[in-house]
Design a protein around this motif. Structure first.
Motif: not given
Ligand SMILES: Cc1cc2nc3c(=O)[nH]c(=O)nc-3n(C[C@H](O)[C@H](O)[C@H](O)COP(=O)(O)OP(=O)(O)OC[C@H]3O[C@@H](n4cnc5c(N)ncnc54)[C@H](O)[C@@H]3O)c2cc1C
Length: 329
Positions: A145-152
């Protein structure tokens, strides 16, 4: 879309393209504000504008995803988004696709919205690891499972930790954070190259694009495996798990008599299973020619007649991409 190195903006608009990051950012239609269209009669018209929700009927919405059957798009005005301040990418390894799918359902149910949640099964992992885009997944790995988290930047570590807690509860055996932007890019290039890597499993493949409720991932993937066994074909799975958008890569050899027909039948059976599970026959690739007959699985004759009437109002002489989308009557 994962075809981004080769696909065009016009094609993206025609197909209402999506991709790995649509879980958070939506699909093409959510970003098109206006467009210029050459109508089937050769008239140049401007639809929409430079801001959201132009007055009158939403003709931009009608054109996006119309698969070139109502005119040719020559210019597009898109909404631009600010680049996120930071990214975190984590690879989570599981002993089964079911566990990885449960983790995805758990993350979304907890109200979190990562940039992407992408799963590859064992056969897809074998395919990518046999090619030049390999990243070194453990041999025999059942699911990634490839998880990308983005934001501040400030909240990213906490978000990743909350997601990984859910992954561990679902049975995740190992977690690898991307150590650099280069490593992140390498992982995504590997994932986005998975379709082409199917060539490492068989000379030909056909990809399907069914959509299902996330909660039905395990159930429908079991059907995909059964269909593969029934037809004696290898089926690798790469999917936008956060959106419930399956991409079974049905591998075959066109030189083997009957194999192409089997692959197409297998695809239709998988789509029928998606519909039975409460889903539909296309998430982002459109209908084109190949899935015309599958339209009957999701639309009644009345539904199709109404869609045909909308088409005919704009292209009465059937000049634009004739013979696509609508099944023979
Ligand atoms: C390896 C691979 C990965 C893919 N990954 C994704 C993915 O992640 N997400 C996704 O959504 N799709 C994906 N696709 C499917 C496809 O690439 C996309 O839907 C893409 O948006 C199509 O764009 P294109 O320029 O290649 O269009 P084409 O394939 O050239 O055309 C598609 C259709 O649009 C029509 N068309 C093209 N340009 C115009 C125009 N200017 N005006 C009107 N009609 C037009 C064509 O006549 C045709 O019917 C993938 C395909 C491949 C091969």
């Amino acid at each position: 879309p994962s075809s981004q190195p080769v696909s065009t903006i016009g094609g993206n608009v025609a197909e209402n393209a999506g991709g790995a990051h649509c879980l958070k950012y939506g699909v093409t239609t959510n970003h098109v504000l206006g467009l210029t269209l050459v109508t089937p009669e050769g008239e140049v018209v401007r639809l929409g504008g430079k801001s959201l929700d132009a007055p009158g009927y939403d003709l931009v919405g009608l054109m996006v995803g119309s698969e070139g059957t109502m005119g040719i798009v020559t210019e597009v005005t898109v909404r631009l988004l600010r680049r996120p301040q930071g990214f975190k990418t984590v690879m989570a390894l599981f002993d089964s696709v079911g566990q990885a799918s449960d983790a995805v359902s758990g993350v979304v149910a907890a109200g979190m919205l990562p940039g992407a949640l992408e799963i590859m099964d064992k056969k897809a992992i074998i395919a990518v690891e046999r090619g030049p885009l390999r990243v070194g997944y453990p041999e025999g790995q059942e699911a990634v499972l490839l998880i990308d988290v983005d934001g501040l930047g400030a909240g990213l570590d906490a978000q990743v930790e909350a997601i990984l807690k859910i992954c561990r509860e679902a049975g995740c055996t190992e977690v690898r954070p991307a150590k650099s932007p280069e490593e992140r890019l390498k992982w995504w290039t590997n994932r986005k190259g998975a379709f082409g890597a199917a060539g490492n499993l068989a000379p030909n493949y056909v990809v399907q694009d069914g959509v299902i409720p996330r909660s039905k991932l395990t159930e429908v993937l079991a059907v995909v495996a059964e269909v593969g066994e029934k037809y004696g074909l290898t089926i690798a799975n790469v999917f936008h798990a956060g959106d419930g958008n399956l991409h079974p890569l049905i591998c075959y050899d066109e030189k083997v008599p009957g194999d192409t027909g089997k692959a197409l039948k297998a695809g239709s059976e998988i789509l029928a299973a998606c519909v039975r599970a409460g889903g539909t026959i296309s998430g982002e690739h459109g209908i084109g020619i190949e899935k015309m007959s599958d339209m009957k699985v999701v639309f009644s004759p009345d539904d199709l007649a109404v869609q045909r009437a909308v088409h005919d109002a704009l292209d009465p002489r059937d000049l634009c991409n004739p013979g696509k989308i609508f099944p023979a009557e």
